[in-house]
Design an enzyme around this catalytic site. Structure first.
Site, PDB file in Angstrom:
ATOM      1  N   CYS A 102      -5.116  -7.958  -1.437  1.00  0.00           N
ATOM      2  CA  CYS A 102      -5.407  -9.423  -1.419  1.00  0.00           C
ATOM      3  C   CYS A 102      -4.913 -10.006  -2.735  1.00  0.00           C
ATOM      4  CB  CYS A 102      -6.932  -9.484  -1.281  1.00  0.00           C
ATOM      5  SG  CYS A 102      -7.387 -11.088  -1.255  1.00  0.00           S
TER       6      CYS A 102
ATOM      7  N   ASN B 127       1.616  -3.024   8.377  1.00  0.00           N
ATOM      8  CA  ASN B 127       0.843  -4.332   8.375  1.00  0.00           C
ATOM      9  C   ASN B 127       1.846  -5.337   7.975  1.00  0.00           C
ATOM     10  OD1 ASN B 127      -1.292  -6.121   6.586  1.00  0.00           O
ATOM     11  ND2 ASN B 127      -1.431  -5.905   8.813  1.00  0.00           N
ATOM     12  N   GLY B 128       1.671  -6.518   8.567  1.00  0.00           N
ATOM     13  CA  GLY B 128       2.362  -7.654   8.294  1.00  0.00           C
ATOM     14  C   GLY B 128       3.456  -8.374   9.408  1.00  0.00           C
ATOM     15  N   GLY B 129       2.798  -9.454   9.838  1.00  0.00           N
ATOM     16  CA  GLY B 129       3.804 -10.126  10.824  1.00  0.00           C
ATOM     17  C   GLY B 129       3.767  -9.540  12.244  1.00  0.00           C
TER      18      GLY B 129
ATOM     19  N   HIS C 136       1.129  -3.446   3.735  1.00  0.00           N
ATOM     20  CA  HIS C 136       1.647  -4.595   4.090  1.00  0.00           C
ATOM     21  C   HIS C 136       3.154  -4.880   3.487  1.00  0.00           C
ATOM     22  CE1 HIS C 136       0.548  -9.384   4.787  1.00  0.00           C
ATOM     23  NE2 HIS C 136       1.849  -9.154   4.779  1.00  0.00           N
TER      24      HIS C 136
ATOM     25  N   LYS D 122      -5.066   0.096   1.124  1.00  0.00           N
ATOM     26  CA  LYS D 122      -4.344  -0.794   1.833  1.00  0.00           C
ATOM     27  C   LYS D 122      -3.890  -1.819   0.694  1.00  0.00           C
ATOM     28  CE  LYS D 122      -4.113  -4.871   4.716  1.00  0.00           C
ATOM     29  NZ  LYS D 122      -3.475  -5.835   4.146  1.00  0.00           N
TER      30      LYS D 122
ATOM     31  N   MET E  48      -9.099 -10.694   5.318  1.00  0.00           N
ATOM     32  CA  MET E  48      -9.860 -11.106   6.451  1.00  0.00           C
ATOM     33  C   MET E  48     -11.011 -11.681   6.160  1.00  0.00           C
ATOM     34  SD  MET E  48      -7.374 -10.611   8.671  1.00  0.00           S
ATOM     35  CE  MET E  48      -7.909 -10.944  10.219  1.00  0.00           C
TER      36      MET E  48
END
Length: 329
Positions: free
Chosen positions: A82, A193-195, A153, A121, A1
């Site tokens: 990332c 996390n994700g979508g 994620h 993460k 982010m």
């Protein structure tokens, strides 16, 4: 982010939700230790707030962890998800999933010097290292360092050939793999996390895992955050209206302007506030065209609200005429 969840966005998010845990943009250890700016600044109103770090040197991460705790952060999160080239060149982000022992060493170095939680993460895999065994080996190794909270994620990351944007969309989501992770590591706190774009999806995930992290949707459709406390935390008090959110931001914006800040530093995070609402386009257009101008002040927001309301009224009239053709002049 990066460039998204800065302190201005987080202030707005906290105005809408008391319970949501907010995360900073990823900040590198080099920026904190050697940069000229204050990369640890945040508003006291943001609590609970987690600092998301990027780095791979245990000593540097430990130094940053101490500084973060001194500044009052509630959690430190190491980004191992990332996929950008810039991040890989610095040997941090998703490429670290290929070095689980190094990640474990980094986490232990931080945990040894702070009392606040240190968390990770990650992705579910990288490149061709995307088997479930690879993921469990990574989680197992890192958890042995004392980490008990992972946000995963549910996509793998392609470190070569895909842009960061493509890495958020092209590798397929595999939610069941994260569910299985929770079953195999019941003692760990696993967030997904994700979508995730709405509360029905979030509630479905929470039947299998301990938490849900929402990124893009919470930014592009920020009013979603105003509904979190009621939808997921059982709050009985009604959500703020979108207009209430704007009103709550005005004193903060006024202070920012008085300190020499630019209006668009904050309004860029508010552009999506009326997404999907009648008049929302007029709101977005007026802020986009005017908030960046020198000397722009609160009047720009008031004008944007007025144009939004005019657009909503016009849309209501059009809808009424469609329902009642005889009312057409």
């Amino acid at each position: 982010m990066l460039d998204w969840t800065d302190r201005h966005y987080r202030y707005m998010a906290r105005a809408m939700s008391k319970h949501t845990l907010l995360y900073t943009e990823m900040v590198t250890t080099g920026a904190i230790l050697f940069g000229k700016g204050d990369y640890l600044g945040f508003n006291e109103e943001e609590h609970p707030v987690a600092l998301q770090l990027g780095g791979s040197d245990p000593k540097a991460l430990a130094e940053c962890a101490v500084l973060a705790q001194q500044r009052g952060y509630d959690e430190i999160n190491l980004n191992v998800g990332c996929p950008s080239d810039r991040v890989q060149n610095g040997r941090f982000g998703a490429c670290l999933m290929g070095e689980p022992q190094l990640v474990a060493d980094c986490m232990k170095a931080m945990a040894d010097v702070v009392d606040i939680p240190v968390t990770v993460k990650s992705r579910i895999g990288i490149d061709d290292q995307d088997s479930y065994q690879f993921l469990t080996d990574f989680i197992g190794t890192v958890s042995e360092a004392g980490v008990n909270l992972f946000t995963v994620h549910a996509r793998k990351a392609w470190l070569q050939g895909l842009s960061p944007k493509e890495n958020r969309e092209i590798p397929p989501l595999d939610y069941p793999r994260v569910y299985q992770l929770k079953r195999d590591f019941p003692e760990l706190t696993i967030s997904i996390n994700g979508g995730i774009t709405d509360f029905e999806q979030a509630k479905a995930h929470l039947a299998h895992v301990d938490g849900v992290m929402v990124g893009r949707e919470a930014y592009q459709n920020p009013y979603m955050v105003a509904q979190v406390d009621q939808e997921l935390f059982g709050e009985q008090q009604a959500s703020m209206s979108r207009e209430d959110v704007v009103e709550a931001m005005l004193p903060y914006i006024e202070r920012h302007l008085a300190n020499g800040g630019r209006l668009n530093h904050i309004t860029r995070h508010m552009i999506g506030l009326f997404q999907g609402q009648a008049g929302g386009r007029a709101w977005r257009r007026h802020l986009s065209e005017n908030a960046h101008k020198p000397g722009a002040g609160l009047e720009v927001i008031e004008q944007a609200l007025a144009q939004m309301q005019q657009g909503a009224a016009h849309a209501a009239q059009v809808q009424a005429k469609r329902k009642n053709p005889e009312a057409r002049s």
